[in-house]
Enzyme design. Sequence first.
Site, PDB file in Angstrom:
ATOM      1  N   GLY A  11       0.738  -1.235   0.119  1.00 47.13           N
ATOM      2  CA  GLY A  11       0.130  -0.021   0.076  1.00 47.13           C
ATOM      3  C   GLY A  11       0.844   1.360  -0.124  1.00 47.13           C
ATOM      4  N   SER A  12       2.199   1.292  -0.443  1.00 45.45           N
ATOM      5  CA  SER A  12       2.815   2.568  -0.499  1.00 45.45           C
ATOM      6  C   SER A  12       2.395   3.394  -1.410  1.00 45.45           C
ATOM      7  CB  SER A  12       4.351   2.082  -0.775  1.00 45.45           C
ATOM      8  OG  SER A  12       4.407   1.629  -2.045  1.00 45.45           O
ATOM      9  N   ASN A  13       1.895   2.782  -2.422  1.00 45.25           N
ATOM     10  CA  ASN A  13       1.134   3.979  -3.711  1.00 45.25           C
ATOM     11  C   ASN A  13      -0.362   4.414  -2.916  1.00 45.25           C
ATOM     12  OD1 ASN A  13       2.831   3.955  -5.871  1.00 45.25           O
ATOM     13  ND2 ASN A  13       2.851   1.690  -5.868  1.00 45.25           N
ATOM     14  N   LEU A  87     -10.742  -6.886 -12.523  1.00 45.92           N
ATOM     15  CA  LEU A  87     -11.994  -6.417 -12.317  1.00 45.92           C
ATOM     16  C   LEU A  87     -12.953  -6.680 -13.535  1.00 45.92           C
ATOM     17  CD1 LEU A  87     -11.804  -2.527 -11.564  1.00 45.92           C
ATOM     18  CD2 LEU A  87     -12.184  -4.577  -9.898  1.00 45.92           C
ATOM     19  N   HIS A 103       1.301   0.319 -13.181  1.00 43.02           N
ATOM     20  CA  HIS A 103       2.279  -0.930 -13.590  1.00 43.02           C
ATOM     21  C   HIS A 103       3.621  -0.847 -13.452  1.00 43.02           C
ATOM     22  CE1 HIS A 103       2.709  -5.114 -14.908  1.00 43.02           C
ATOM     23  NE2 HIS A 103       3.599  -4.612 -15.594  1.00 43.02           N
ATOM     24  N   GLY A 142      -9.305  -6.452 -20.665  1.00 39.13           N
ATOM     25  CA  GLY A 142      -7.913  -7.083 -20.853  1.00 39.13           C
ATOM     26  C   GLY A 142      -6.776  -6.739 -20.034  1.00 39.13           C
ATOM     27  N   ASP A 144      -3.980  -5.202 -18.238  1.00 36.33           N
ATOM     28  CA  ASP A 144      -2.804  -4.252 -18.728  1.00 36.33           C
ATOM     29  C   ASP A 144      -2.784  -3.950 -20.351  1.00 36.33           C
ATOM     30  OD1 ASP A 144      -1.699  -4.535 -16.184  1.00 36.33           O
ATOM     31  OD2 ASP A 144      -0.373  -6.102 -16.730  1.00 36.33           O
TER      32      ASP A 144
HETATM   33  C1  GAR Z   1       3.402  -1.706  -7.248  1.00 37.14           C
HETATM   34  O1  GAR Z   1       4.790  -1.691  -7.750  1.00 37.14           O
HETATM   35  C2  GAR Z   1       2.423  -1.648  -8.429  1.00 37.14           C
HETATM   36  O2  GAR Z   1       3.150  -1.270  -9.823  1.00 37.14           O
HETATM   37  C3  GAR Z   1       2.434  -3.153  -8.485  1.00 37.14           C
HETATM   38  O3  GAR Z   1       2.370  -3.585  -7.256  1.00 37.14           O
HETATM   39  C4  GAR Z   1       3.207  -2.923  -6.598  1.00 37.14           C
HETATM   40  C5  GAR Z   1       2.342  -2.253  -5.420  1.00 37.14           C
HETATM   41  O4  GAR Z   1       2.933  -1.689  -4.349  1.00 37.14           O
HETATM   42  N1  GAR Z   1       1.426  -3.366  -9.527  1.00 37.14           N
HETATM   43  C6  GAR Z   1       1.415  -4.652 -10.418  1.00 37.14           C
HETATM   44  O5  GAR Z   1       2.314  -5.201 -10.615  1.00 37.14           O
HETATM   45  C7  GAR Z   1       0.133  -4.656 -11.286  1.00 37.14           C
HETATM   46  N2  GAR Z   1       0.360  -5.505 -12.276  1.00 37.14           N
HETATM   47  P1  GAR Z   1       2.406  -0.980  -3.171  1.00 37.14           P
HETATM   48  O6  GAR Z   1       1.320  -2.061  -2.464  1.00 37.14           O
HETATM   49  O7  GAR Z   1       3.259  -0.751  -2.161  1.00 37.14           O
HETATM   50  O8  GAR Z   1       1.438   0.174  -3.618  1.00 37.14           O
END
Ligand code: GAR
Length: 192
Positions: A11-13, A87, A103, A142, A144
């Site tokens: 969940g850093s994003n 989804l 991504h 689809g 990505d």
């Molecule tokens: C991120 O690096 C995001 O790009 C990736 O998961 C990570 C989540 O990090 N997403 C994918 O790989 C989707 N195919 P987070 O939980 O720290 O935000």
Amino acid sequence: MRLAVFVSGNGSNLQCIIDAVQQKMLNEITIDVVIADRDCFAIQRAEQAGIEVMLVTRKSNWADEIYATLKSKQISHIVLAGFLSILNNTICEEWKNKIINLHPSLLPKYGGKGMYGLKVHQEVIKNKETQSGATVHYVTEGVDEGNILMQKTCSVDLNETPDSLQKKVHLLEKEILIESIKVLYAKAQGAD
Ligand code: GAR
């Protein structure tokens, strides 16, 4: 703009969006629900910020439950921030061009089913790519495959490891995620 943020991991994003909202870098934007498809640290981040969390198990009607929640909370836009489930089409259609996914590669390279987290960076290094990066794209059914909204690039150095590349890409992700939410906001205001 009323956001739902979907998560599966650290969940850093999500945290980056929470911080941007709290620091008023994203005006007139609220995170109205965080939806997780598994128990994960992102849930704690949401709760810490006082955001309602919906934890869905992938039983047969999970998409209906998500749809009902999105509707009842009048969600206008959806951000997939490390969400590892897919989804369903009803949601993709209803929120068409209003769902974005983050991504960790330069799509269309290194995307698709099974391409997530460190696996992406391992493949990039294995194939001796000299550049990688992060992508925000619109979500379609689809995996990505939707149109790209924003990308940022970084170098893949000679002694790069999946972990070091992931750290670089994480920094880029946070930049393009916030910028992309601003683009969605501008579009919602009719300023595109
Ligand atoms: C991120 O690096 C995001 O790009 C990736 O998961 C990570 C989540 O990090 N997403 C994918 O790989 C989707 N195919 P987070 O939980 O720290 O935000």
